[in-house]
Write a protein that holds these residues in place. Structure first.
Motif, PDB file in Angstrom:
ATOM      1  N   GLU A  23       0.818  -1.214   0.000  1.00 20.10           N
ATOM      2  CA  GLU A  23       0.000   0.000   0.000  1.00 20.10           C
ATOM      3  C   GLU A  23       0.850   1.261   0.000  1.00 20.10           C
ATOM      4  OE1 GLU A  23      -3.521   2.110   2.695  1.00 20.10           O
ATOM      5  OE2 GLU A  23      -2.777   0.112   3.199  1.00 20.10           O
ATOM      6  N   GLN A  24       1.940   1.272   0.780  1.00 15.93           N
ATOM      7  CA  GLN A  24       2.780   2.469   0.858  1.00 15.93           C
ATOM      8  C   GLN A  24       4.101   2.295   0.118  1.00 15.93           C
ATOM      9  OE1 GLN A  24       3.352   3.987   4.792  1.00 15.93           O
ATOM     10  NE2 GLN A  24       4.872   5.512   4.170  1.00 15.93           N
ATOM     11  N   TYR A  25       4.723   1.157   0.248  1.00 21.06           N
ATOM     12  CA  TYR A  25       6.021   0.928  -0.383  1.00 21.06           C
ATOM     13  C   TYR A  25       5.955  -0.248  -1.345  1.00 21.06           C
ATOM     14  CZ  TYR A  25       7.590   3.564   3.759  1.00 21.06           C
ATOM     15  OH  TYR A  25       7.748   4.499   4.739  1.00 21.06           O
ATOM     16  N   ILE A  26       6.620  -0.085  -2.493  1.00 27.96           N
ATOM     17  CA  ILE A  26       6.791  -1.236  -3.381  1.00 27.96           C
ATOM     18  C   ILE A  26       7.829  -2.178  -2.777  1.00 27.96           C
ATOM     19  CG2 ILE A  26       7.567  -1.969  -5.660  1.00 27.96           C
ATOM     20  CD1 ILE A  26       6.486   0.644  -6.773  1.00 27.96           C
ATOM     21  N   SER A  27       8.916  -1.574  -2.275  1.00 20.24           N
ATOM     22  CA  SER A  27       9.943  -2.368  -1.595  1.00 20.24           C
ATOM     23  C   SER A  27      10.778  -1.462  -0.717  1.00 20.24           C
ATOM     24  CB  SER A  27      10.843  -3.088  -2.608  1.00 20.24           C
ATOM     25  OG  SER A  27      11.649  -2.158  -3.312  1.00 20.24           O
ATOM     26  N   THR A  28      11.291  -2.027   0.378  1.00 23.11           N
ATOM     27  CA  THR A  28      12.269  -1.359   1.238  1.00 23.11           C
ATOM     28  C   THR A  28      13.320  -2.396   1.600  1.00 23.11           C
ATOM     29  OG1 THR A  28      11.228  -1.910   3.355  1.00 23.11           O
ATOM     30  CG2 THR A  28      10.399   0.060   2.224  1.00 23.11           C
ATOM     31  N   ILE A  29      14.387  -1.969   2.259  1.00 20.82           N
ATOM     32  CA  ILE A  29      15.384  -2.960   2.670  1.00 20.82           C
ATOM     33  C   ILE A  29      14.782  -3.913   3.701  1.00 20.82           C
ATOM     34  CG2 ILE A  29      17.328  -1.430   2.182  1.00 20.82           C
ATOM     35  CD1 ILE A  29      17.599  -0.991   5.223  1.00 20.82           C
ATOM     36  N   VAL A  30      13.767  -3.462   4.417  1.00 25.07           N
ATOM     37  CA  VAL A  30      13.104  -4.316   5.411  1.00 25.07           C
ATOM     38  C   VAL A  30      12.338  -5.435   4.734  1.00 25.07           C
ATOM     39  CG1 VAL A  30      11.326  -4.377   7.206  1.00 25.07           C
ATOM     40  CG2 VAL A  30      12.971  -2.495   7.144  1.00 25.07           C
ATOM     41  N   SER A  31      11.549  -5.096   3.711  1.00 28.87           N
ATOM     42  CA  SER A  31      10.754  -6.117   3.035  1.00 28.87           C
ATOM     43  C   SER A  31      11.602  -7.012   2.135  1.00 28.87           C
ATOM     44  CB  SER A  31       9.637  -5.450   2.207  1.00 28.87           C
ATOM     45  OG  SER A  31      10.179  -4.624   1.188  1.00 28.87           O
ATOM     46  N   GLU A  32      12.697  -6.468   1.586  1.00 28.43           N
ATOM     47  CA  GLU A  32      13.527  -7.271   0.682  1.00 28.43           C
ATOM     48  C   GLU A  32      14.365  -8.295   1.438  1.00 28.43           C
ATOM     49  OE1 GLU A  32      16.910  -6.611  -2.775  1.00 28.43           O
ATOM     50  OE2 GLU A  32      15.238  -5.213  -2.558  1.00 28.43           O
ATOM     51  N   TRP A  33      14.865  -7.909   2.628  1.00 30.19           N
ATOM     52  CA  TRP A  33      15.759  -8.810   3.359  1.00 30.19           C
ATOM     53  C   TRP A  33      15.141  -9.299   4.673  1.00 30.19           C
ATOM     54  CZ3 TRP A  33      19.434  -4.416   1.953  1.00 30.19           C
ATOM     55  CH2 TRP A  33      19.961  -4.618   0.683  1.00 30.19           C
ATOM     56  N   ASP A  34      13.827  -9.127   4.818  1.00 33.85           N
ATOM     57  CA  ASP A  34      13.094  -9.629   5.998  1.00 33.85           C
ATOM     58  C   ASP A  34      13.729  -9.169   7.311  1.00 33.85           C
ATOM     59  OD1 ASP A  34      11.167 -10.940   4.494  1.00 33.85           O
ATOM     60  OD2 ASP A  34      12.312 -12.802   4.403  1.00 33.85           O
ATOM     61  N   LEU A  35      13.893  -7.849   7.443  1.00 31.94           N
ATOM     62  CA  LEU A  35      14.483  -7.291   8.669  1.00 31.94           C
ATOM     63  C   LEU A  35      13.381  -7.030   9.696  1.00 31.94           C
ATOM     64  CD1 LEU A  35      17.026  -4.768   7.082  1.00 31.94           C
ATOM     65  CD2 LEU A  35      17.270  -7.223   7.463  1.00 31.94           C
ATOM     66  N   VAL A  36      12.693  -8.095  10.091  1.00 29.44           N
ATOM     67  CA  VAL A  36      11.586  -7.995  11.034  1.00 29.44           C
ATOM     68  C   VAL A  36      11.718  -9.083  12.089  1.00 29.44           C
ATOM     69  CG1 VAL A  36       9.976  -6.935   9.388  1.00 29.44           C
ATOM     70  CG2 VAL A  36      10.141  -9.430   9.523  1.00 29.44           C
ATOM     71  N   CYS A  37      10.893  -8.971  13.122  1.00 28.59           N
ATOM     72  CA  CYS A  37      10.862  -9.948  14.208  1.00 28.59           C
ATOM     73  C   CYS A  37      12.251 -10.116  14.828  1.00 28.59           C
ATOM     74  CB  CYS A  37      10.268 -11.262  13.711  1.00 28.59           C
ATOM     75  SG  CYS A  37       8.562 -11.052  13.159  1.00 28.59           S
ATOM     76  N   ASN A  38      12.822 -11.314  14.802  1.00 32.78           N
ATOM     77  CA  ASN A  38      14.134 -11.521  15.421  1.00 32.78           C
ATOM     78  C   ASN A  38      15.256 -10.767  14.712  1.00 32.78           C
ATOM     79  OD1 ASN A  38      13.032 -13.220  17.347  1.00 32.78           O
ATOM     80  ND2 ASN A  38      13.466 -15.087  16.185  1.00 32.78           N
ATOM     81  N   GLU A  39      14.998 -10.315  13.491  1.00 33.47           N
ATOM     82  CA  GLU A  39      16.007  -9.581  12.722  1.00 33.47           C
ATOM     83  C   GLU A  39      15.717  -8.083  12.698  1.00 33.47           C
ATOM     84  OE1 GLU A  39      18.635 -11.296  10.964  1.00 33.47           O
ATOM     85  OE2 GLU A  39      17.918 -12.877  12.308  1.00 33.47           O
TER      86      GLU A  39
END
Length: 533
Positions: free
Chosen positions: A121-137
């Motif tokens: 909805e807001q971003y096509i891609s970010t470094i967070v979504s491309e490299w899964d920098l979420v949760c434990n990362e």
């Protein structure tokens, strides 16, 4: 004996050439405004949830039940980092067509083993979504920003030495090239580790060209324009660059394309090489007097004034070179009581202010409303803020202006949770003192990404922490000596004569240091037993 400013006074203070240099050097600051804060959008965190493989053939009601609901404040949200065990969900779905009649609280949960699904909805891609920098990362996104500021820390440490050795101009354009080239290389980063390494190098170049432009403008421009350049010229240009960031980010929603667009803007500064000269003051200190004279005569020609036949006498050249060769060790910043107090207070204040500034700037995505407008307003408010700071510092007590602004800012930050959804050092060690405080401020910027990261645990925690620290720095500012309408001390001995913390009555009298280093008022020497105010 005339000093450099007196020798070059024939050029005038605000001629056509000075205006050109003022605006060109100010324009070179634009990229600094968006390079350090582009991570707000490049590292933006879109809405996400655990990915559910399509080969399970789950019905839509069962798909909606595979992610647990968790309470966040007054709202129920889908858990971002855990899901119910899919093998259990698959078996239950084959037995019970309607999941609403089952109690899911006893079903075991598991991590997002199949990755995550990110909202577009807001971003096509970010470094967070491309490299899964979420949760434990999720620590990796703020860490990449901290590495940028570690590069800034190292750059602030070496940029002065490099420009002193190789010249202001070559370091200005060399570090601009470093910033531009490594930013472009970041676009092609294959993984997070390479991105972080390049981000560090971008930070190294970013601060170095900022410092070089700052020093070059200070040395080329006349005394009357120098203060305006260092405050309004440099700072407002930084704010304008910052304001351009959300404009680019609004129309470019892919992080690689956004970074490429921001990086390529650095190429437009290549022609400036043929318009911006080397610092004549630096050339003189290096014994390159002929080159310095050629530049000064060129400036005189552009300004339509006639240069004297002899610009520098041998004695004046020797005096300027001797002053440039004087050196002091960092121990001089803590050896005497007055300078030690100033150094400690400045280090604390610079760290707090920089952590607060970047903490607030990086926190804009966590505010209510549109991220792009929030970022723009955060940048735009800096223009009147810089103008107001310049106005008040020219007319009011420096110490109380600084303290009042910090206390006001601290109180506002503390009240947010209730809203519904350099002149202090003698010339001999002034550059070193500002350098040490600048390095301390970079320590604050390194931890700033983790200040807004605290918002994950409590929405108002970043503002509360920054409010307390900012108010504390406002109190610390009261313990600095006043400099308003006072001569800047040139030596450590002169600094020792500025004692006490009261400044009452200083604005009524004009002071200067005499040849013996004693403080003199209205032609009368200040007696040793006279109150220091």
């Amino acid at each position: 004996m005339r000093n450099y400013d007196e020798i070059t006074a024939f050029l005038g203070g605000w001629g056509p050439y000075q205006r050109l240099i003022f605006f060109l050097l100010s324009a070179s600051i634009f990229p600094n405004g968006f390079s350090g804060l582009s991570i707000v959008f490049i590292g933006g965190i879109p809405e996400y949830r655990c990915s559910i493989p399509g080969n399970l053939n789950l019905s839509e009601p069962w798909k909606n039940k595979t992610i647990p609901l968790v309470r966040k404040g007054a709202e129920l949200q889908y858990c971002k980092c855990r899901r119910y065990r899919l093998d259990v969900i698959k078996n239950l779905s084959e037995t019970f067509p309607d999941p609403d009649f089952l109690n899911f609280s006893e079903i075991e949960r598991e991590p997002c083993l199949d990755g995550w699904e990110y909202s577009k909805e807001q971003y096509i891609s970010t470094i967070v979504s491309e490299w899964d920098l979420v949760c434990n990362e999720d620590w990796k996104a703020p860490f990449s920003t901290s590495l940028f500021f570690i590069g800034v820390l190292l750059g602030s440490f070496i940029s002065g030495q490099l420009s002193d050795k190789f010249g202001r101009k070559i370091i200005l354009f060399g570090t601009m090239a470093v910033q531009c080239v490594f930013s472009i290389l970041q676009v092609f980063s294959p993984n997070w580790e390479v991105f972080c390494l390049l981000n560090f190098l971008v930070g190294l170049g970013q601060i170095s060209n900022y410092v070089a432009a700052f020093v070059l403008g200070s040395e080329i421009l006349g005394k009357s324009i120098r203060v305006i350049y260092c405050t309004l010229g440099v700072c407002i240009s930084y704010a304008i660059g910052y304001m351009l960031l959300p404009l680019f980010a609004y129309f470019i929603r892919s992080w690689r394309m956004l970074l490429l667009a921001l990086s390529l803007s650095g190429l437009i500064y290549i022609p400036l090489w043929w318009f911006i000269p080397e610092s004549p003051r630096w050339l003189i200190t290096k014994g390159r007097v002929k080159e310095a004279e050629e530049i000064l005569r060129f400036i005189a020609k552009k300004n339509g004034v006639t240069a004297p036949e002899v610009l520098f006498s041998d004695l004046e050249l020797e005096d300027m070179r001797a002053k440039s060769e004087q050196s002091y060790a960092i121990i001089h910043l803590v050896r005497t009581c007055n300078i030690r107090a100033v150094t400690i207070i400045n280090i604390l204040m610079w760290m707090i202010l920089t952590a607060g500034y970047f903490g607030l700037s990086l926190n804009t995505p966590n505010l209510h409303g549109d991220d792009y407008l929030n970022c723009f307003f955060s940048a735009a408010i800096e223009v009147p803020a810089y103008t107001a700071a310049w106005f008040f510092l020219q007319r009011c007590s420096r110490r109380f202006t600084l303290s009042s602004a910090l206390l006001f800012g601290g109180v506002v930050l503390l009240l947010i949770q209730f809203v519904p959804s350099a002149e202090l050092y003698p010339t001999a060690v002034r550059n070193m003192g500002v350098g040490v405080c600048s390095m301390a401020s970079r320590m604050g910027s390194i931890v700033s990404p983790y200040i807004f990261y605290l918002g994950v645990h409590h929405k108002f925690l970043p503002f509360t922490l920054m409010g307390i620290l900012t108010a504390l720095s406002g109190i610390l500012a009261l313990f600095l000596p006043e400099t308003f309408n006072l001569p800047l001390p040139d030596t450590i001995e002169q600094m020792q004569k500025i004692k006490g913390f009261k400044c009452r009555g200083m604005h009524k009298n004009h002071y200067h240091f005499d040849k013996e280093g004693k403080l003199e008022r209205n032609g009368q020497k200040k007696e040793e037993n006279e109150p220091s105010n």
